[in-house]
Design a protein around this motif. Structure first.
Motif, short mmCIF file in Angstrom:
data_model
loop_
_atom_site.label_atom_id
_atom_site.label_comp_id
_atom_site.label_asym_id
_atom_site.label_seq_id
_atom_site.Cartn_x
_atom_site.Cartn_y
_atom_site.Cartn_z
N SER A 199 0.86 -1.19 0.00
CA SER A 199 0.00 0.00 0.00
C SER A 199 0.89 1.23 0.00
N THR A 227 -2.73 4.14 8.30
CA THR A 227 -3.72 3.18 7.84
C THR A 227 -3.80 1.93 8.71
N CYS A 231 2.78 -1.26 4.75
CA CYS A 231 3.10 -0.55 3.52
C CYS A 231 3.89 -1.46 2.58
#
Length: 241
Positions: A199, A227, A231
């Motif tokens: 991400s 989030t 990542c």
């Protein structure tokens, strides 16, 4: 397919003289872009169509270290489509021999919605050469669920990390991996690397980095505090100089 010859510069290497993988990624990114440009898929035209290419996987292996002042020919090949991914291979040659290879997977991103598009949405024809036997096997899962990593610190995304897609550029992921390596990279080097780009990281995001040592190297993951999701994940092979 596009082939270019570069010279490893003093600013491309670690203190031990071995090339930074991030430096190679920048050359790879530019050569791939110029290859796409030659078929009309320029960055400007793709942005007009509200789409960009983003990397989702990298698998890279070296046969020997690449060092300061080495002359390296990089061949970039848009090889095939695989599900939602465009598979682009890279071959590296020095002194007439192949010294490294990489396989990269790319997806189309809706620039405004930041969502993945089907490959059929691409409005430009970039020939796929479908050459068998190229590249490096890409591992789909780098860290098993439930693995407990040792926390090593945090890395904040700053303005100079960003690219035209307005997120952390893919080359800086391998810099983070090098920065948090549990093995000294003064007398070792990263001879292999797999990265799963899971991400995107945006300006101001903080990545919490954890690591696990394993045979011949280490595994690493970086969780995005904004989030709550990883990542990226990575598995590095480390060799002694």
């Amino acid at each position: 397919m596009l082939e270019q010859t570069i010279k490893i510069k003093s600013y491309d290497v670690h203190p031990n003289g071995v090339v930074k993988i991030s430096a190679l990624q920048k050359y790879m990114q530019q050569i791939a872009r110029e290859d796409s440009d030659s078929y009309g898929a320029t960055y400007a035209k793709m942005r007009e169509a509200n789409m960009v290419f983003v990397i989702t996987r990298l698998a890279l292996e070296f046969r020997r270290p690449l060092c300061d002042e080495d002359i390296v020919t990089i061949r970039s090949i848009n090889n095939r489509s695989e599900g939602a991914s465009f598979v682009r291979e890279f071959l590296f040659f020095a002194n007439g021999e192949q010294v490294a290879a990489a396989t990269t997977l790319w997806a189309l991103l809706d620039f405004e919605k930041r969502s993945i598009l089907r490959p059929s949405a691409l409005k430009f024809k970039i020939p796929a050469l479908n050459i068998p036997g190229l590249g490096i096997p890409v591992q789909k899962r780098l860290i098993e669920k439930g693995t407990v990593l040792t926390p090593l610190g945090e890395r904040r995304v700053v303005f100079s990390d960003l690219d035209e897609n307005n997120h952390l550029n893919n080359a800086y992921y391998s810099d983070i991996i090098a920065d948090f390596s549990p093995v000294s990279l003064y007398d070792h080097w990263l001879s292999g690397l797999q990265i799963g780009f899971l991400s995107e990281a945006r300006l101001g995001d903080t990545l919490s980095v954890g690591v696990e040592s394993c045979k011949n190297g280490f595994r690493l993951a970086a969780c995005n505090g904004r989030t709550g999701a990883n990542c990226f994940e990575a598995q590095a092979t480390v060799s002694k100089l």
